[in-house]
Design a protein around this motif. Structure first.
Motif, short mmCIF file in Angstrom:
data_model
loop_
_atom_site.label_atom_id
_atom_site.label_comp_id
_atom_site.label_asym_id
_atom_site.label_seq_id
_atom_site.Cartn_x
_atom_site.Cartn_y
_atom_site.Cartn_z
N LEU A 215 0.99 -1.17 -0.39
CA LEU A 215 0.07 -0.03 -0.08
C LEU A 215 0.80 1.28 0.19
CD1 LEU A 215 -2.66 -1.03 2.69
CD2 LEU A 215 -3.04 -0.70 0.20
N LEU A 221 -8.77 1.89 0.05
CA LEU A 221 -9.17 0.68 0.46
C LEU A 221 -10.71 0.24 0.53
CD1 LEU A 221 -7.19 1.27 4.04
CD2 LEU A 221 -6.46 0.17 2.10
N TYR A 235 -6.10 5.17 2.61
CA TYR A 235 -5.05 4.94 3.17
C TYR A 235 -3.97 5.95 3.33
CZ TYR A 235 -0.40 2.47 4.53
OH TYR A 235 0.52 2.01 5.34
N PHE A 241 -5.55 4.32 8.13
CA PHE A 241 -6.47 4.81 7.03
C PHE A 241 -7.46 5.82 7.89
CE2 PHE A 241 -8.87 1.33 8.98
CZ PHE A 241 -10.14 1.63 9.19
N LEU A 256 -5.16 -0.64 10.31
CA LEU A 256 -5.52 -1.26 9.51
C LEU A 256 -5.86 -2.62 10.37
CD1 LEU A 256 -2.90 -1.53 6.75
CD2 LEU A 256 -5.14 -0.51 6.76
N ALA A 264 -7.48 -3.07 -2.13
CA ALA A 264 -7.29 -1.90 -2.24
C ALA A 264 -6.98 -1.64 -3.99
CB ALA A 264 -5.83 -1.41 -1.59
#
Length: 268
Positions: A215, A221, A235, A241, A256, A264
């Motif tokens: 990521l 996400l 994110y 996030f 997360l 994602a």
């Protein structure tokens, strides 16, 4: 005619023999009755005559006065007792009415106190929640995203969602201080000139699918499968996030691990 022929005689008329005989018979009968009574009297005189006399008690004037006074005292005492009983009944009725009134007043006061306490508790909770959101928003705004985490357009997206921490969650909301999850993501990308679909299902397929282990800040996400996602967020780097989570929490930042996303997409 003789000279004495019209002169009335002064002699009494003779009684007839019949009337004389009747009178003589009545007199004889009376005398016979007297004679029989006289003969019987000695015989009856030998029998003693017993008479019973009931003597009534004789009350003196003092006794009569005392009895009258006692009767008057009894009447007065009874009247006093009756009056006392009536007064007691009235007092009991009044006391009962006062007790009922006091109970009702106490009940109303308790209900008012409970309502006031509930309102104050609700107001304090709301104030605490606002203060918490404000503190979180201020703290997160003060933290700049390092160039190693986000640069260029990605940094702008991260800055946008960070600036709205603490905003309210409203279903269908698209700003400026109330959002739903996809409304916030769409506005963040629109701030850099990128148009995204309005709902989370379309946003979950708007870019290139990337693994959760690769990521970058600014990636979208999503939760649920691609094309039918039910929730989205941005994110922001560092394993965090930001998204419009739900009505109770509004726009918040979570790790997360708080709620592992399904996948994602990378638009930039």
């Amino acid at each position: 005619m003789s000279l004495t022929a019209h002169i009335p005689s002064h002699r009494k008329p003779r009684r007839s023999a019949a009337k004389s005989a009747l009178r003589a018979g009545v007199a004889g009968g009376v005398l016979s009755t007297i004679a029989v009574a006289g003969a019987a009297a000695p015989a009856n005189a030998a029998e003693p005559v017993t008479e019973t006399t009931l003597q009534m008690p004789t009350l003196s004037a003092t006794q009569v006065a005392a009895a009258t006074e006692q009767a008057a005292a009894d009447i007065q005492q009874q009247a006093q007792q009756d009056a006392a009983a009536q007064d007691a009944a009235k007092a009991a009725k009044k006391a009962k009415a006062e007790a009922v009134h006091k109970a009702e007043a106490k009940k109303k006061a308790e209900a008012a106190a409970k309502a006031k306490a509930a309102a104050e508790a609700k107001a304090k909770a709301a104030a605490a929640e606002r203060a918490s959101r404000s503190a979180t928003r201020t703290t997160l705004k003060a933290v700049s995203v390092s160039s190693s985490q986000a640069t260029g357009s990605a940094a702008a997206i991260v800055s946008f969602v960070t600036s709205h921490l603490g905003d309210a969650y409203v279903m269908g909301g698209t700003g400026s201080n109330s959002w739903d999850c996809s409304g916030l993501v769409q506005a963040a990308y629109k701030s850099i000139g990128v148009d995204l679909p309005r709902v989370s299902q379309g946003q979950s397929t708007a870019g290139t699918q990337v693994s959760l282990g690769n990521l970058q800040p600014g990636d979208i996400l999503y939760w649920g499968s691609a094309g039918s996602a039910y929730h989205v967020a941005i994110y922001v780097g560092g394993g965090q996030f930001i998204g419009a989570q739900n009505p109770s929490s509004g726009v918040v930042e979570h790790p997360l691990s708080y709620d592992q996303p399904t996948g994602a997409v990378r638009v930039l």
